[in-house]
Each structure stands twice: as structure tokens, then as C-alpha cells.
Motif scaffolding. Structure first.
Motif, PDB file in Angstrom:
ATOM      1  N   GLN A 365      -3.076  78.342  -0.746  1.00 39.22           N
ATOM      2  CA  GLN A 365      -4.090  79.314  -1.172  1.00 39.22           C
ATOM      3  C   GLN A 365      -3.713  80.004  -2.477  1.00 39.22           C
ATOM      4  O   GLN A 365      -4.092  81.151  -2.708  1.00 39.22           O
ATOM      5  N   GLU A 366      -2.979  79.290  -3.320  1.00 37.38           N
ATOM      6  CA  GLU A 366      -2.580  79.911  -4.576  1.00 37.38           C
ATOM      7  C   GLU A 366      -2.549  78.909  -5.713  1.00 37.38           C
ATOM      8  O   GLU A 366      -2.389  77.715  -5.515  1.00 37.38           O
TER       9      GLU A 366
ATOM     10  N   LEU B 338     -10.779  79.584  -8.493  1.00 41.95           N
ATOM     11  CA  LEU B 338      -9.732  80.588  -8.368  1.00 41.95           C
ATOM     12  C   LEU B 338      -9.746  81.102  -6.932  1.00 41.95           C
ATOM     13  O   LEU B 338     -10.685  80.822  -6.184  1.00 41.95           O
ATOM     14  N   PHE B 339      -8.691  81.802  -6.552  1.00 40.47           N
ATOM     15  CA  PHE B 339      -8.667  82.406  -5.222  1.00 40.47           C
ATOM     16  C   PHE B 339      -8.965  83.898  -5.361  1.00 40.47           C
ATOM     17  O   PHE B 339      -8.435  84.555  -6.255  1.00 40.47           O
ATOM     18  N   TYR B 388     -19.358  80.540  -6.201  1.00 38.75           N
ATOM     19  CA  TYR B 388     -19.688  80.440  -4.777  1.00 38.75           C
ATOM     20  C   TYR B 388     -18.449  80.078  -3.985  1.00 38.75           C
ATOM     21  O   TYR B 388     -17.469  79.555  -4.529  1.00 38.75           O
ATOM     22  N   LEU B 389     -18.485  80.389  -2.693  1.00 44.56           N
ATOM     23  CA  LEU B 389     -17.408  79.977  -1.789  1.00 44.56           C
ATOM     24  C   LEU B 389     -18.046  79.214  -0.642  1.00 44.56           C
ATOM     25  O   LEU B 389     -19.272  79.252  -0.453  1.00 44.56           O
ATOM     26  N   MET B 390     -17.254  78.493   0.133  1.00 49.28           N
ATOM     27  CA  MET B 390     -17.766  77.709   1.241  1.00 49.28           C
ATOM     28  C   MET B 390     -17.141  78.228   2.543  1.00 49.28           C
ATOM     29  O   MET B 390     -15.938  78.479   2.614  1.00 49.28           O
ATOM     30  N   ILE B 391     -17.981  78.368   3.571  1.00 50.18           N
ATOM     31  CA  ILE B 391     -17.471  78.670   4.925  1.00 50.18           C
ATOM     32  C   ILE B 391     -17.739  77.430   5.768  1.00 50.18           C
ATOM     33  O   ILE B 391     -18.892  76.992   5.878  1.00 50.18           O
ATOM     34  N   GLY B 392     -16.682  76.852   6.315  1.00 50.77           N
ATOM     35  CA  GLY B 392     -16.795  75.601   7.068  1.00 50.77           C
ATOM     36  C   GLY B 392     -17.685  75.751   8.301  1.00 50.77           C
ATOM     37  O   GLY B 392     -17.854  76.851   8.821  1.00 50.77           O
ATOM     38  N   GLN B 393     -18.220  74.634   8.769  1.00 54.43           N
ATOM     39  CA  GLN B 393     -19.158  74.694   9.888  1.00 54.43           C
ATOM     40  C   GLN B 393     -18.478  75.112  11.187  1.00 54.43           C
ATOM     41  O   GLN B 393     -19.134  75.624  12.088  1.00 54.43           O
ATOM     42  N   GLU B 405     -11.309  80.441  -1.792  1.00 54.19           N
ATOM     43  CA  GLU B 405     -11.431  79.748  -3.069  1.00 54.19           C
ATOM     44  C   GLU B 405     -12.862  79.909  -3.576  1.00 54.19           C
ATOM     45  O   GLU B 405     -13.821  79.686  -2.842  1.00 54.19           O
ATOM     46  N   VAL B 406     -12.981  80.291  -4.825  1.00 53.73           N
ATOM     47  CA  VAL B 406     -14.305  80.475  -5.441  1.00 53.73           C
ATOM     48  C   VAL B 406     -14.446  79.481  -6.598  1.00 53.73           C
ATOM     49  O   VAL B 406     -13.527  79.318  -7.399  1.00 53.73           O
ATOM     50  N   PHE B 407     -15.582  78.800  -6.627  1.00 53.51           N
ATOM     51  CA  PHE B 407     -15.870  77.875  -7.717  1.00 53.51           C
ATOM     52  C   PHE B 407     -16.874  78.525  -8.657  1.00 53.51           C
ATOM     53  O   PHE B 407     -17.869  79.094  -8.203  1.00 53.51           O
TER      54      PHE B 407
END
Lengths: 409, 409
Positions: A365-366, B338-339, B388-393, B405-407
Motif C-alpha cells: 500500500q505504498e 497514489l495512495f 476514483y477508487l475501487m471497492i471490491g465486490q 489507491e486512487v487513480f
């Protein structure tokens, strides 16, 4: 030997901003479809609400929510169907207590209705009646007028670099012409008796010209307009003549020269002469990038810059000073950055700010920042790098595992 | 009612990659100056060393380093000056024990010399002799032949998006033509009876077309080539005819339609027919973006995609599936990320991956991610977002202060 009175980056930026106060960027009108990547020169204020009418977010039936209280699988509520709304058409029949109307996703919600029931929770009972099996709350699945954009709202700020979504928002508001900053025009001179065109095989002692290619690509990346790119021999009078001539049609003239003392003196003299003695900065307390010179000519409103001959140094100074200034003058935000952990200790340079290229490594996570070493003339250090970090002039250095801010290159 | 058999993002990606195995991107030759932002289609291997000769990094004197041992302010070493090298010319007289030659920064180091002494540490003693006040080590201030790039070295990897520094490196190697992937050509249909051209004032029930503008700008951002952009009424036969026709000259056809059931069915039927029954994906386990359809037609090698009518959902699916696929097929690395730390708790959607827009806030040595809420039809949520970030199903959600993590968008 004359010692360079070098400026810190901060001092250099301040000098540039002060000297160029009068130089306001021009504003031009662009077609919306051509505005991608340009910098918005005025706030976008909504002249109307979006959406302009109440819309449904589902396929279903517009109802008075209170009518559905208590509806269930075993005890549905019966409502009279009074309308079927079509896409692109207004609803013409209001809904009131005891009635309902079909509305497709995105369709207009009839007056009087205050909620939608998804069609999955309904059943056609007979030709004129609908059975509703589920209660809905006020506002359910309804987008109100102006819910996305209120009339008079500041929607996009001046200084925003226009992305696809900004184009979408402006389309939704009917803004077909966009006021943007006119990009600076830039002329680049790459100078040196040793330079040959990249298509030629260099003889011993000669090298291929890199800077005119790399710097013009860098200018293009930031949306600047290339006026002229020239490779010149070290002939001071000829060069000065060309610089004077191109200053008339450029906002920015760059002379990227060798770093030998004779050349530096020549560039420095040219800049002093063409700016009528207005050399602002004569050397930077920066590693790499010390031999950088900036002058500003008020009569032509041109910034004339002597950049180091080393490609990496030239590109970093271009980024840290010239692009910084361009962004400042067009109200732009700073570029993408992130925080990363050092993979190793790294010493600074006392009295000078160090600009260190790094490779980014993502682990768990880094992000980790690994210095990319290489003498400043080595262009491959920039291709191996993802970004750079800065070590302050009063900072001894960075420790392994320390968090640092990295800017993408 | 037919239930959608939705795919996870991972499954959808795998299906697309498998179905399109035969579709290799074309490779074209571009002039170096026009290659900025394109994707390199083959590794760049150096055919020669850079630099091609030994260069000095300082103004000074080329010496045999051993000769300077013991030199000091009080006891200088005297050397005979046998040459003065000019920029762009070969050195013609070797240096040997007891002699030296002047070399400017970037100049060629004479044969026999193995180090430079900066001129600050020397003094002209008489017409033919130099006093050296400082010892130098072997290799001091010398860039060896091939020190930046060795002959035969892999310099830039296939799949690299060409930045200014890659242009610089190719110029240094004399590479004037670059082999890059030919960008996909894309045709975009924005469909709906409710759509009017953005320059028109919408009547009640009508809205301005956003998607043809936003999606074509997004395609442009990633270097895709726009073949055609059309706004169409909901007339299945006409639309199908146009899609079939444009598939012949497009790699990718997008039909962005409303999300009402009738329209979804129509789009789904068109895609099934024009791809000869090869619908690959019929719905995504993604929020937003569920009503997305993908088919692949082998005869024309065209990917035909039905995207949701909601602009934000359409743009996110475009990014997560289509651009992901394009990057995969052209060996590109993933984009900048980035985180960041969550500013708040955020729930996921069981059984669906959530794609959440966020605003980034920099505070001290960290970035914070603040969710930007808004129904998926609201385009302003994208202009207010930085990424945006993703939250897994299978993930319940995110906790305040959790790292994500943000894209960038």
C-alpha cells in the motif's frame, strides 16, 4: 573570476513574477470541441439549471408518494394510469392522488407526482389500473430540477485545465464557445559548434542535438505553441540578431547553450543586450541547473532564458521555473504529485536545492522512491525516472524510509 | 423478466482479451517530432554508444591523473600544454606523462588523458606550461564513451508512452523514425429521442447531448482517433444500418444510449445482430455502469459497445474497460496512481465493484480522499473529482483513515 550571484528557486520565481506583472496572458475564444487541454480563462457560471426539468432515474411509475403507504405483496395499492411519458416529450397530464403515469429512465416526471416506483414493484392490473406492491418515500428515484447544477452556480473555476468531463459539463449548459488563455509562443535555440542534426552521423568531437527536440516536446506537453526551433553555431552576433528578431513574435525565447565558461558569458551578454540590461537572474542555487539566466524585455514583453546545455538540467529548469511561471500566470493548480518512501539515504547539497530524479516502485500500500543517478548530461536518467523530488538548500538530506513528495515527469 | 447475467470487471476484461486475441494493433512509422504521446511499438535498442567519445564535464585541463599526485597550493605540478581542444572538433594531440591539454565543457578528451582538472585549480605558468594546484583521481570529470548508453543496450521499452525525454534519447541515437502503435479509430453514437444539440435550448422533456462530447474528448485524451461522432434518434433500423456501415472503418463503435429498458433491449439487439451473435458481455457487476454491453465482430475486427446513457457511468466504463483493453493490447503500463487516506467511512455494494469518485486533499505529508457524491447522471461529480477508487465486490466498504489507491481522472 566573477562569482555568480545565484538565486534560490523561490527568489527566482518571485523576481520573474514581479518583473512580468504587466504581461497578462491573452484570452481567446475557442470552439468547445477544440478546448480539450486548454486553460479556462474565466469562471464558468451556469445560466440555467441542469437538469431543466424533473427526471426519473428508473423505468417505472410516477406517483404521489403518500398514496403508496402500506402497499405490500399481499395488499397492493391500485392507482389509475393517466399518462405514458415519452422520451424527449413533456408530460402533459398531471398526476394527483389516486393516479399515476409511466415514465422511462430520463423521462420527465408529471406535475403532482413526487416519487417513482420501479416497474419491478408494479403490475398492470387492468387496462386503466396499476397495482403497486411497495411503498416509496418522497423524492425516490427523482432528480430535481437543478439538482446537478443550480442556476447561477460556479461550475468550473478559472485556471482549470479542461478535461473531458469539463467539456461534458459545458455541453450540458449549452456553452459552445470557451474563453481560454492563449498559450505562450516559444522559440528555442539550441547552440553549439559541436551540435549536428540528429539524422547525421557525428564526427569525433561532435554530438547530436538533443535539446531542441526534447525542449520543444516539453513545451508541447504543456500546451505551449512552438514559434521556431533552431540549431545554431556559436556565433554571438548572428545568434543575437536572430534572438532579437524572434523576440518580436515570441513570448518566450530559450537559448540552450553549452555550459563552458565562454559560452555562458556569450549567452549572458546576449540576454543582457536584447533585454536592454534587464537580466533578472544570473544563476540558480539549484542542482542541476546552476548556469541558468533569465532576462525580461519590456518593449517586446518577452522572457529570454539561457538554459544549461545538459538536457536533463535544461528540462528540469524548464519545468521548475518556466512552466511554473506559465501555470502561475494562468491560475493553474500544481501538477500531480504523490508521497513516497525513500529506498535509501540521499544527501542534499548545502546552499543549493537539489532536484533528484526518482523511479517509483509500488509495493503493497505504498510507493517507494528510488533515486535515479547519472551525471546531469545523461538523458537516459530522465527516461528511467517517473518523477522528481526536491531537497531544500538547508536540508542535510533524506533518510531511508522518509516520506517525500514526488512530482511526475 | 430476463435477469442480466452480469460479469465482474475481471471476468469482463478476460473475455475481451480472449475474444480479441487475433486483433493485433497495427504498427506505423512516425517522424520523431510527431511521436509525442504515442505508444512505442518496439523496443529501442542503441545501435551506437552515447556519448560516442570521451567528454569533459568541466572547463579545464585533461591530464594523466597520476601526474597530479601530491599537487598542492604550495607545491604545484608543472605540465606542458600540448593542445587546446575546440568544441565540435576532435582532439588531435595525445596527452602523455608531463603534458596536458585544454578542454572546454563537453569537449573531447585527448587520448592518453584520464582525468580533468578544473581550470579554477590551475594557473597558466608561462606560454607553454600550466601549474596544477590540486590532485585529481582517475576518471575525474570525464564522461566515458557509452557511459549514458552502451551499444546494444535496451534504452526504451515497447509500450512506453513517448514523453519529451524519450524524444531526447531517440534524437541522441539518431532515430528519426519511430515505430508506434496506430491508435484505434473510434465512432461514437449518442442515442435518444430526448437529445438535442448543445447549442439548442432544450424544450421540456429534452436535454442537451453530453456523451458525444465527453466521450470523444476522453478518446482524444488517450490518443484514439475519432472516426465519426453522431447523435441519433431512437430508431433501431436506422441506427443498426449506420453502426454496420461505420464498423467497416472503425476499430471501436460506441453506442451510448439511455438506460430505459426498451432502449437497452434495442442496443443489445443491435449489438447481437451486427456482431453475428457474438455478444460477450451483457451487464457489469459494477456501480455505476451495470447496463454495459460488449460484442466483438470478427469479420470487421470491431468491438461494439453499448454504454450507459448516464455520462459519468459511461465515462467510467470507457476508462475501466475500453481504455484498459487498449492499454493492455499496446503493452502500456497503468496510469498514475497514489495512495490516500479516506476522510470518511464508505460502504461498498455487495456483489458489485464500486467505482467511487474522490476529491484529493493534500495535508502535511499525506493525501486524503474525500468521496464526491452524486447520482451517476450528474456530470458535475466528475468535474469535482480528481480521481476514483475501487471497492471490491466482496469488500464491505472502507473505513475512515484507511489507505486506498486512487487513480487520476
Amino acid at each position: 573570476m566573477e562569482l555568480l550571484r545565484v538565486d534560490t528557486i523561490e527568489a527566482a520565481r518571485e523576481k520573474l513574477v514581479n518583473a512580468m506583472q504587466e504581461k497578462k496572458p491573452n484570452i481567446v475564444r475557442l470552439d468547445l470541441l477544440k478546448s480539450l487541454g486548454h486553460i479556462l480563462a474565466q469562471d464558468v457560471i451556469a445560466q440555467e439549471p441542469v437538469p431543466s426539468f424533473r427526471r426519473s432515474t428508473v423505468d417505472g411509475y410516477a406517483v404521489v408518494s403518500g398514496n403508496t403507504a402500506g402497499a405490500s405483496e399481499s395488499l397492493p395499492v391500485l392507482l389509475e394510469m393517466v399518462e405514458e411519458v415519452s422520451m424527449g416529450h413533456p408530460s402533459c397530464c398531471p398526476v394527483k392522488t389516486g393516479t399515476c403515469g409511466y415514465v422511462p429512465t430520463g423521462g420527465m416526471i408529471p406535475e403532482g407526482a413526487d416519487a417513482m416506483v420501479m416497474e419491478e414493484y408494479c403490475e398492470i392490473f387492468d387496462e386503466n389500473h396499476l397495482a403497486v406492491y411497495c411503498p416509496v418515500a418522497h423524492g425516490k428515484d427523482v432528480v430535481s430540477q437543478g439538482e446537478d447544477i443550480r442556476e447561477g452556480e460556479l461550475v468550473i473555476k478559472k485556471g482549470t485545465r479542461i478535461r473531458p468531463q469539463e467539456i461534458g459539463v459545458m455541453a450540458s449548459l449549452g456553452i459552445m464557445d470557451v474563453m481560454v488563455y492563449e498559450p505562450w509562443t516559444i522559440t528555442i535555440f539550441s547552440t553549439g559548434d559541436e551540435l549536428v542534426h540528429p539524422s547525421h552521423q557525428p564526427a569525433p568531437g561532435e554530438i547530436r542535438d538533443i535539446n531542441s527536440y526534447a525542449l520543444s516536446a516539453q513545451a508541447e506537453t504543456y500546451g505551449l505553441k512552438i514559434q521556431e526551433v533552431m540549431v545554431c553555431k556559436d556565433d554571438q552576433e548572428t545568434l543575437k540578431g536572430k534572438v532579437s528578431q524572434l523576440m518580436k513574435i515570441s513570448d518566450l525565447v530559450i537559448i540552450s547553450g553549452g555550459s563552458s565558461k565562454g559560452k555562458k558569458d556569450a549567452t549572458s551578454q546576449i540576454i543582457d543586450e536584447v533585454t536592454d540590461g534587464h537580466t533578472l537572474i544570473h544563476g540558480l542555487a539549484l542542482k542541476p541547473g546552476k548556469p541558468s539566466i533569465f532576462g525580461y524585455d519590456q518593449s517586446t514583453a518577452t522572457l529570454v532564458t539561457g538554459l544549461p546545455g545538459h538536457p536533463v538540467a535544461a528540462m528540469l529548469v524548464f519545468d521548475l521555473l518556466i512552466i511554473w511561471l506559465y501555470k502561475y500566470m494562468t491560475s493553474q493548480k500544481e501538477g500531480h504529485s504523490l508521497f513516497a518512501r525513500m529506498t535509501t539515504n540521499l544527501a542534499g547539497s548545502p546552499g543549493r536545492t537539489t532536484c533528484q530524479l526518482v523511479r517509483l516502485i509500488k509495493k503493497e500500500q505504498e510507493y517507494y522512491a528510488e533515486p535515479v543517478h547519472g551525471k546531469s548530461g545523461l538523458i537516459t536518467s530522465l527516461t528511467r525516472a517517473d518523477g522528481y523530488l526536491m531537497i531544500g538548500q538547508n536540508q542535510e538530506g533524506l533518510n531511508k524510509d522518509e516520506l517525500v513528495e514526488v512530482f511526475y515527469v
